[in-house]
Design a protein around this motif. Structure first.
Motif, short mmCIF file in Angstrom:
data_model
loop_
_atom_site.label_atom_id
_atom_site.label_comp_id
_atom_site.label_asym_id
_atom_site.label_seq_id
_atom_site.Cartn_x
_atom_site.Cartn_y
_atom_site.Cartn_z
N GLN A 91 113.64 6.44 -62.73
CA GLN A 91 114.92 7.09 -62.49
C GLN A 91 115.95 6.63 -63.52
O GLN A 91 116.17 5.44 -63.70
N GLU A 92 116.55 7.57 -64.18
CA GLU A 92 117.59 7.29 -65.17
C GLU A 92 118.91 7.02 -64.46
O GLU A 92 119.28 7.75 -63.54
N PRO A 93 119.63 5.95 -64.84
CA PRO A 93 120.96 5.74 -64.27
C PRO A 93 121.82 6.99 -64.49
O PRO A 93 121.96 7.46 -65.61
N ALA A 94 122.35 7.54 -63.40
CA ALA A 94 123.08 8.80 -63.50
C ALA A 94 124.14 8.85 -62.42
O ALA A 94 124.08 8.13 -61.42
N GLY A 95 125.13 9.69 -62.65
CA GLY A 95 126.17 9.90 -61.67
C GLY A 95 127.39 9.05 -61.94
O GLY A 95 127.46 8.28 -62.90
N CYS A 96 128.38 9.19 -61.06
CA CYS A 96 129.64 8.46 -61.20
C CYS A 96 129.45 6.99 -60.83
O CYS A 96 128.94 6.68 -59.74
N LEU A 97 129.84 6.11 -61.71
CA LEU A 97 129.76 4.66 -61.48
C LEU A 97 131.17 4.10 -61.55
O LEU A 97 131.81 4.12 -62.60
N HIS A 121 122.71 5.92 -71.76
CA HIS A 121 122.41 6.67 -70.54
C HIS A 121 123.43 7.81 -70.39
O HIS A 121 124.41 7.69 -69.64
N PRO A 122 123.23 8.91 -71.08
CA PRO A 122 124.25 9.97 -71.13
C PRO A 122 124.52 10.64 -69.79
O PRO A 122 125.54 11.30 -69.64
N ARG A 123 123.62 10.48 -68.81
CA ARG A 123 123.87 11.08 -67.49
C ARG A 123 124.76 10.20 -66.62
O ARG A 123 125.16 10.61 -65.53
N PRO A 292 119.81 3.26 -58.87
CA PRO A 292 119.49 2.96 -60.27
C PRO A 292 120.72 2.71 -61.13
O PRO A 292 120.73 1.83 -61.98
N LYS A 293 121.79 3.48 -60.93
CA LYS A 293 122.99 3.33 -61.76
C LYS A 293 123.63 1.96 -61.54
O LYS A 293 124.17 1.36 -62.48
#
Length: 308
Positions: A91-97, A121-123, A292-293
């Protein structure tokens, strides 16, 4: 027998044992009762043992079947855990952090790492705030924060990792020392102009060793020396700029003053009187660590953020 052959029929066998009948297991597996019965029969032939006692009223595990069932359950659980671990790695780190950082330390030492991480990690969509106040992570929806100091007690629902402790040094600009001279000991600090850091609700003070400085390698007992007649600023970067401008002596963390000390814009005063400052901590909501993020960011900051 090749390893993959050993797994055939295992899931069906466990389902039958847990359900208590071929019919119930067939419903759970979306198979016919005949297919379930044949699968168990093939498994019994392969292992050379009867796994169930069959009667018109009940289906029960034999002693051998009960022992085999315990092993099969453990194997299936371990396979499920291994698959979940691999899926998490994919799973790629993604979303609002949402990240909260100390104002000056965050801009100088943490933000460059976060920007590089976001490029890899562009996502991922970092939302970073900068503040020196205490932030309630749960109430404000913050995933993780870097803190300098703050409450020592552990807050429910939060996890902590200490990244180091600040080192504080007295320093001044060469221009100021040319005009006023350098203090020879801590007592002479009171006769110099001071550039202090303090929040609106706090008093300005030097952090100094109590009594004589101990030999190298031994920790000194630390105390506070109130600062009178000081320029007091509520922002560490503004304090640094005032010292560079020759306004007086300041006690600065080496992460803030280090470059200026190396290039000569600042000179260390009383070099034998250094003091430990506040602890640097990485803090996060425990419930979000498996995302993951969050997990990837914690690993990156835990390795990359350090104080001298």
């Amino acid at each position: 027998m090749i390893p993959s052959e050993r797994l055939k029929g295992i899931e069906v066998f466990v389902c039958v044992a847990d359900a208590g009948s071929f019919t119930a297991a067939a419903d759970r597996l979306s198979l016919s009762a005949s297919a379930v019965g044949k699968s168990v029969a093939r498994l019994e032939d392969r292992v050379g043992a009867r796994l169930f006692e069959r009667s018109t009223r009940r289906l029960a595990l034999t002693d051998a079947g009960a022992a085999f069932h315990r092993t099969c359950v453990r194997v299936l659980d371990e396979l499920q855990e291994a698959e979940a671990a691999l899926a998490a790695q994919r799973q790629e780190p993604a979303g609002c952090l949402r990240v909260d950082l100390p104002a000056t330390f965050g801009k100088r030492k943490v933000l460059p790492l976060l920007l590089q991480f976001a490029r890899r990690h562009p996502r991922l969509q970092p939302r970073v705030t900068f503040t020196d106040r205490f932030v309630d992570l749960a109430e404000e929806g913050i995933d993780l924060a870097v803190r300098i100091g703050g409450p020592d007690r552990r807050m429910p629902g939060l996890s902590h990792r200490q990244l180091g402790v600040e080192r504080l040094v007295f320093c001044a600009a060469p221009d100021y020392l040319d005009r006023r001279g350098a203090p020879k000991d801590v007592d002479e600090l009171s006769r110099h102009d001071a550039v202090a850091y303090a929040r609106a609700d706090g008093a300005a003070a030097w952090r100094v060793p109590l009594g004589e400085m101990p030999p190298a390698g031994l920790a000194a007992a630390m105390g506070s020396m109130p600062i009178e007649g000081a320029i007091t600023l509520g922002d560490a970067e503004a304090q640094f700029d005032a010292v560079i401008a020759g306004c007086g002596i300041a006690q600065l963390a080496t992460w803030l003053a280090g470059d200026a000390l190396r290039d000569g814009r600042l000179v260390q005063v009383l070099p034998g009187w250094e003091a430990p400052g506040l602890p640097l901590r990485l803090v996060w909501q425990t419930s979000r660590q498996l995302l993951p993020k969050v997990d990837a960011t914690l690993e990156m900051l835990g390795e990359g953020v350090r104080v001298e």
